[in-house]
Write a protein that holds these residues in place. Sequence first.
Motif, PDB file in Angstrom:
ATOM      1  N   SER A 116       0.867  -1.184   0.000  1.00 43.85           N
ATOM      2  CA  SER A 116       0.000   0.000   0.000  1.00 43.85           C
ATOM      3  C   SER A 116       0.901   1.232   0.000  1.00 43.85           C
ATOM      4  O   SER A 116       1.225   1.797   1.035  1.00 43.85           O
ATOM      5  N   GLY A 117       1.327   1.564  -1.216  1.00 46.25           N
ATOM      6  CA  GLY A 117       2.223   2.690  -1.407  1.00 46.25           C
ATOM      7  C   GLY A 117       3.615   2.242  -1.785  1.00 46.25           C
ATOM      8  O   GLY A 117       4.497   2.150  -0.940  1.00 46.25           O
ATOM      9  N   THR A 118       3.813   1.931  -3.071  1.00 49.48           N
ATOM     10  CA  THR A 118       5.145   1.520  -3.504  1.00 49.48           C
ATOM     11  C   THR A 118       6.098   2.707  -3.413  1.00 49.48           C
ATOM     12  O   THR A 118       5.707   3.869  -3.553  1.00 49.48           O
ATOM     13  N   THR A 119       7.363   2.400  -3.179  1.00 46.67           N
ATOM     14  CA  THR A 119       8.340   3.456  -2.934  1.00 46.67           C
ATOM     15  C   THR A 119       8.513   4.366  -4.147  1.00 46.67           C
ATOM     16  O   THR A 119       8.634   5.582  -4.008  1.00 46.67           O
ATOM     17  N   THR A 120       8.525   3.800  -5.339  1.00 47.85           N
ATOM     18  CA  THR A 120       8.799   4.620  -6.516  1.00 47.85           C
ATOM     19  C   THR A 120       7.608   5.478  -6.905  1.00 47.85           C
ATOM     20  O   THR A 120       7.728   6.703  -7.039  1.00 47.85           O
ATOM     21  N   THR A 121       6.445   4.873  -7.109  1.00 49.28           N
ATOM     22  CA  THR A 121       5.305   5.614  -7.655  1.00 49.28           C
ATOM     23  C   THR A 121       4.180   5.851  -6.660  1.00 49.28           C
ATOM     24  O   THR A 121       3.242   6.585  -6.954  1.00 49.28           O
ATOM     25  N   GLY A 122       4.236   5.207  -5.485  1.00 47.39           N
ATOM     26  CA  GLY A 122       3.147   5.358  -4.527  1.00 47.39           C
ATOM     27  C   GLY A 122       1.899   4.586  -4.894  1.00 47.39           C
ATOM     28  O   GLY A 122       0.819   4.853  -4.361  1.00 47.39           O
ATOM     29  N   SER A 123       2.016   3.602  -5.774  1.00 44.97           N
ATOM     30  CA  SER A 123       0.839   2.839  -6.182  1.00 44.97           C
ATOM     31  C   SER A 123       0.383   1.922  -5.057  1.00 44.97           C
ATOM     32  O   SER A 123       1.174   1.499  -4.214  1.00 44.97           O
ATOM     33  N   VAL A 124      -0.906   1.626  -5.052  1.00 41.44           N
ATOM     34  CA  VAL A 124      -1.514   0.770  -4.032  1.00 41.44           C
ATOM     35  C   VAL A 124      -2.064  -0.470  -4.722  1.00 41.44           C
ATOM     36  O   VAL A 124      -2.922  -0.378  -5.613  1.00 41.44           O
ATOM     37  N   ASP A 125      -1.565  -1.623  -4.335  1.00 40.59           N
ATOM     38  CA  ASP A 125      -2.048  -2.870  -4.930  1.00 40.59           C
ATOM     39  C   ASP A 125      -3.535  -3.064  -4.640  1.00 40.59           C
ATOM     40  O   ASP A 125      -4.054  -2.545  -3.639  1.00 40.59           O
ATOM     41  N   PRO A 126      -4.256  -3.813  -5.499  1.00 42.24           N
ATOM     42  CA  PRO A 126      -5.691  -4.066  -5.280  1.00 42.24           C
ATOM     43  C   PRO A 126      -5.880  -5.008  -4.078  1.00 42.24           C
ATOM     44  O   PRO A 126      -5.907  -6.227  -4.228  1.00 42.24           O
ATOM     45  N   LEU A 127      -5.985  -4.437  -2.908  1.00 40.59           N
ATOM     46  CA  LEU A 127      -5.895  -5.207  -1.672  1.00 40.59           C
ATOM     47  C   LEU A 127      -7.046  -6.186  -1.497  1.00 40.59           C
ATOM     48  O   LEU A 127      -6.844  -7.333  -1.066  1.00 40.59           O
TER      49      LEU A 127
END
Length: 468
Positions: A242-253
Motif C-alpha cells: 500500500s504505497g510503492t516506494t517509486t510511484t506510490g501505487s496501491v495494490d488491489p488489496l
Amino acid sequence: MDDTPVLALDAEERRRAGDRLLTLLDDHERGLRKAPIVPDLDRDLLTELLRTPMPAKGIGVDALFDEITDRILPNSTTVAHPRFLAYVQGPPTGIGPYAEAVAAAINQNCNFWQLSPAASVVERSVLTWLGDVVGYPAGADGVLTGGGSLATLSGLAVALHDRAPDFRSVGLQGQPAPLVVYTSAEAHRSVDKAAAVLGLGLDHVRHVPVDDRYRLRVDALAAMVAADREAGLRPFCVVATSGTTTTGSVDPLDPIADLCAAEDLWLHVDGAYGALFLLCEEKRDLLAGCARADSISLDPHKLLFAPLEAGCLLVRDAAKLRSAFAFSSSYLTVAADPLMTDYMDHGPQLSRDFKALKVWAALRVFGVDAFRTAIGGTLELARHLARRIEAEPTLELLAPVELTAVCFGFRGVADHSAVLARLAAEGTALLGPAAVRGRSAMRACVTNYRTTRADVDLLVDRLVAAGP
C-alpha cells in the motif's frame, strides 16, 4: 569534595548542557529554510573527525556542543528542509526531540514489563490506536520496530511459523516442499531481503507483473500460484504493497485478500509508506483492504513524523505473533499482569528502547486531527505538483499520482542525473532518481508538513527556466 559520580554531570554541567541543547534546537528550527539541503562536505574536517582518538581526559560539555555545532551540523543533510523531497522521510514533530530526551533519561528496557511498566502501557496504547486506524479487530497486537524493513521481516517470520509445519523445531530444513512468497515487481527491496535473511532464498520469491498503474496484477498472481503448486512447490505468503516506494501505487488489496483466502495464503501488507493515509477520509476506500491482512507493517517515522527509528508490525491474531517469538527463560520470568505486555515475546529483539514515547507524545501534544491535516496537506501538494508538471510543455508526468510520490521528467531526456545534481547543488531541492518502466525519471515525494505551495512552485519554475 565533589561527590558527582564519574559519568554524571554536576549541577552546573546539567544547566550548561540544557542551555546549549535548547539553543541548538531553537537555532535549528529557525534556520531550516536558510540551511543548505545537502551539505557542502568538509572532507578534511570529517577525515580529522574520523582519525581523532578518543581523549583520555574528557573535553567537557561546552567543548562537546562546540564540536556538534561546528563539525556535525554543517556536515549533516537537512532532512527537515521544506524542499527535501527525495525520499519518504519527513521531519520529526516539534515535540519529538524532547520526548527522545526523556526516553534516553529514564532508559527503559522495553522487553518484559517489570523493567518498563509505564512504557509497556504506552506502547500498548499506541499499538491499539494504530490497530484501530488499520481496522483490525480487538484480538490484534503488534510491536514497534526499527522500521518497515524489520517489520516486514518479522511479519514473514510469523507467516512461516503459522503456515510451515513444525517450523520452530525443524525450520526450513524439514519442510516437505520449498516455500514460495509472492510480491509485486514494484515492491520494496525489504521483501527480497527478508526472504534472503529468513532462508527462503531469492529463487523462491516471485515478482508479479504490474498493470498500467503499477499495481500487482491479481490474474498474474493466481497463475503463478497455480504453476508453483503444479511444480510441487508450496505457496505460503503474498506481500501486497500500500504505497510503492517509486510511484506510490496501491495494490488491489481486496482482490488479493480474496485470492489469499481461497488459496490459504498468508497476506502481509507492506504499508510502511502508504497505510497511514487511512487517517485521510479521501484515501480510506483505497486502503480499506489493509484491514484484511494477516499482518501489516507501518512506519510512524514517516506519516506520523516520529524521529527515527519508529516502525511497526501489527498482526491480526495476537496468538500467532507470540507463537513465533515467545521463548521461556528463568532469568526473564515475571508474574503475568493483564495490564502489561512483555514485548520481548512480540519480535526478535530482547533489549528495546522506548520508541512508543515519541509517537504517544506527539499524538497527545498535537492531537490526531493535526496529523490528518498535515497528511492531507502533503496529498494536496503532490497533486499541485502533478498539475504544474502537466501544464509545462517541456515536462511530463510519468506515473499516476496516487499518494505523494510524483515521478516526472523532461521530454526527450534519457538521463536526469545532471538535473538532479544541479538542483541539489544550487539549493533548489533534493529530488530522488527513479526508473519508471526502465525510463530515467525524477521523483519528488512530499512528506514534510513544512512544505508549501510556494516551495512546489519554486521547484517547477526553476526546472522550466533552467531546462534539462
